[in-house]
Design an enzyme around this catalytic site. Structure first.
Site, PDB file in Angstrom:
ATOM      1  N   ASP A 237       0.877  -1.165   0.000  1.00  0.00           N
ATOM      2  CA  ASP A 237       0.000   0.000   0.000  1.00  0.00           C
ATOM      3  C   ASP A 237       0.922   1.225   0.000  1.00  0.00           C
ATOM      4  OD1 ASP A 237      -2.363   1.570   0.273  1.00  0.00           O
ATOM      5  OD2 ASP A 237      -2.013   1.697   2.429  1.00  0.00           O
ATOM      6  N   LEU A 238       0.376   2.382  -0.280  1.00  0.00           N
ATOM      7  CA  LEU A 238       1.199   3.592  -0.371  1.00  0.00           C
ATOM      8  C   LEU A 238       1.116   4.436   0.892  1.00  0.00           C
ATOM      9  CD1 LEU A 238       3.014   5.426  -2.090  1.00  0.00           C
ATOM     10  CD2 LEU A 238       0.935   6.455  -3.031  1.00  0.00           C
ATOM     11  N   ASP A 239      -0.038   5.040   1.111  1.00  0.00           N
ATOM     12  CA  ASP A 239      -0.206   5.955   2.239  1.00  0.00           C
ATOM     13  C   ASP A 239      -0.109   5.197   3.560  1.00  0.00           C
ATOM     14  OD1 ASP A 239      -0.648   7.836   0.313  1.00  0.00           O
ATOM     15  OD2 ASP A 239      -2.828   7.860   0.530  1.00  0.00           O
TER      16      ASP A 239
ATOM     17  N   THR B  13       1.287  10.247   3.860  1.00  0.00           N
ATOM     18  CA  THR B  13       0.585  11.376   3.253  1.00  0.00           C
ATOM     19  C   THR B  13      -0.724  11.671   3.978  1.00  0.00           C
ATOM     20  OG1 THR B  13      -0.512   9.925   1.663  1.00  0.00           O
ATOM     21  CG2 THR B  13       1.562  10.935   0.967  1.00  0.00           C
TER      22      THR B  13
ATOM     23  N   LYS C  90      -9.056   6.523   6.694  1.00  0.00           N
ATOM     24  CA  LYS C  90      -7.900   5.724   6.298  1.00  0.00           C
ATOM     25  C   LYS C  90      -8.324   4.561   5.406  1.00  0.00           C
ATOM     26  CE  LYS C  90      -4.388   4.881   8.901  1.00  0.00           C
ATOM     27  NZ  LYS C  90      -3.473   4.452   9.994  1.00  0.00           N
TER      28      LYS C  90
ATOM     29  N   SER D 255      -2.816   0.546  -4.263  1.00  0.00           N
ATOM     30  CA  SER D 255      -3.249   1.703  -3.481  1.00  0.00           C
ATOM     31  C   SER D 255      -4.560   2.277  -3.998  1.00  0.00           C
ATOM     32  CB  SER D 255      -2.166   2.788  -3.546  1.00  0.00           C
ATOM     33  OG  SER D 255      -2.623   3.997  -2.993  1.00  0.00           O
ATOM     34  N   ALA D 256      -5.352   2.801  -3.073  1.00  0.00           N
ATOM     35  CA  ALA D 256      -6.590   3.484  -3.448  1.00  0.00           C
ATOM     36  C   ALA D 256      -6.318   4.888  -3.972  1.00  0.00           C
ATOM     37  CB  ALA D 256      -7.523   3.564  -2.235  1.00  0.00           C
TER      38      ALA D 256
ATOM     39  N   LYS E 239     -11.248  -0.849  -1.395  1.00  0.00           N
ATOM     40  CA  LYS E 239     -10.995  -1.783  -0.307  1.00  0.00           C
ATOM     41  C   LYS E 239     -12.112  -1.637   0.732  1.00  0.00           C
ATOM     42  CE  LYS E 239      -6.022  -0.947  -0.908  1.00  0.00           C
ATOM     43  NZ  LYS E 239      -4.815  -0.362  -0.304  1.00  0.00           N
TER      44      LYS E 239
ATOM     45  N   GLU F  83       0.096  -3.421   4.636  1.00  0.00           N
ATOM     46  CA  GLU F  83      -1.059  -2.521   4.747  1.00  0.00           C
ATOM     47  C   GLU F  83      -1.119  -1.846   6.115  1.00  0.00           C
ATOM     48  OE1 GLU F  83      -3.646  -0.972   3.860  1.00  0.00           O
ATOM     49  OE2 GLU F  83      -4.036  -1.559   1.808  1.00  0.00           O
ATOM     50  N   ASP F  84      -1.648  -0.620   6.125  1.00  0.00           N
ATOM     51  CA  ASP F  84      -1.782   0.096   7.398  1.00  0.00           C
ATOM     52  C   ASP F  84      -3.229   0.368   7.779  1.00  0.00           C
ATOM     53  OD1 ASP F  84      -2.271   2.170   5.446  1.00  0.00           O
ATOM     54  OD2 ASP F  84      -1.898   3.634   7.027  1.00  0.00           O
TER      55      ASP F  84
END
Length: 215
Positions: free
Chosen positions: A8-10, A16, A44, A113-114, A144, A168-169
């Site tokens: 995942d990104l953020d 971010t 989130k 990522s979303a 997601k 994932e966070d």
């Protein structure tokens, strides 16, 4: 056997969330809606459209479709202003070292990522070349916890989902990975992400062998 790692990104590669919060807070202020950092936790891993819905529900406020579109455009414009200031110093601890190790082992690396701004963010961080595949919010129709983003990433690198490991966070992201039949490591709070195979506070000082052994 792990043949693909999906990040995942953020909140995993870069934080971010603070920039999302600043942009959403700016919009909420314009709409006369009280929006706090605690409220921001509700957003989130959630799409931009659903994030606006959540904020509107905080004040039981409704908007016309035209007003909604305008709000989403304003939020994204402000967010883009913030992320264009990103640089490599904001890559989260341990991430680049782990990705480099994974690539050195010949394991595929994908982004799932979303975010609709994933490419811009990776370019700012100078990490684009580290990924074999990028699947973001511009390429999927289901948010997601639907597994679409992760299944598409696995398909694009031609790897069985059962041989994929996701980082994932967010709760929705952990659920999406599990729904895809993948292993998932939560990054953040054990209490929040308890459905993951296991949870780490961050990726600092982590090696691939250590992670696979814990799976």
């Amino acid at each position: 056997m792990i043949d693909c790692c999906i990040f995942d990104l953020d909140g995993v590669i870069v934080d971010t969330a603070k920039y999302h919060f600043l942009a959403w807070k700016r919009l909420a202020d314009q709409l006369d809606i009280v929006f706090t950092e605690e409220n921001n936790e509700l957003l989130k891993g959630v799409s931009r459209v659903e994030s606006l819905n959540i904020i509107l529900r905080l004040a039981d406020k409704t908007l016309t479709e035209e007003e909604r579109v305008s709000c989403l455009e304003r939020k994204n414009t402000w967010y883009l202003e913030y992320i264009h200031r990103l640089d490599r110093s904001e890559i989260l601890p341990g991430v680049e070292k782990l990705i480099t190790e994974i690539r050195g082992r010949g394991i595929k690396i994908a982004l799932g990522s979303a975010s609709k701004n994933a490419v811009i963010i990776l370019q700012q961080l100078k990490l684009m070349d580290m990924f074999d595949v990028i699947v973001d919010g511009t390429q999927v129709s289901q948010a997601k916890p639907d597994p679409e983003v992760f299944l598409n990433a696995a398909k694009d690198v031609d790897i069985d989902p059962q041989k994929c490991l996701v980082f994932e966070d967010a709760v929705a992201g952990v659920e999406a990975a599990l729904n895809a039949g993948m292993y998932v490591i939560g990054i953040g709070s054990e209490e929040t992400l308890h459905q993951a195979n296991f949870v780490l506070q961050d990726l600092q000082n982590q090696t691939l062998d250590q992670l696979i052994e814990r799976l």
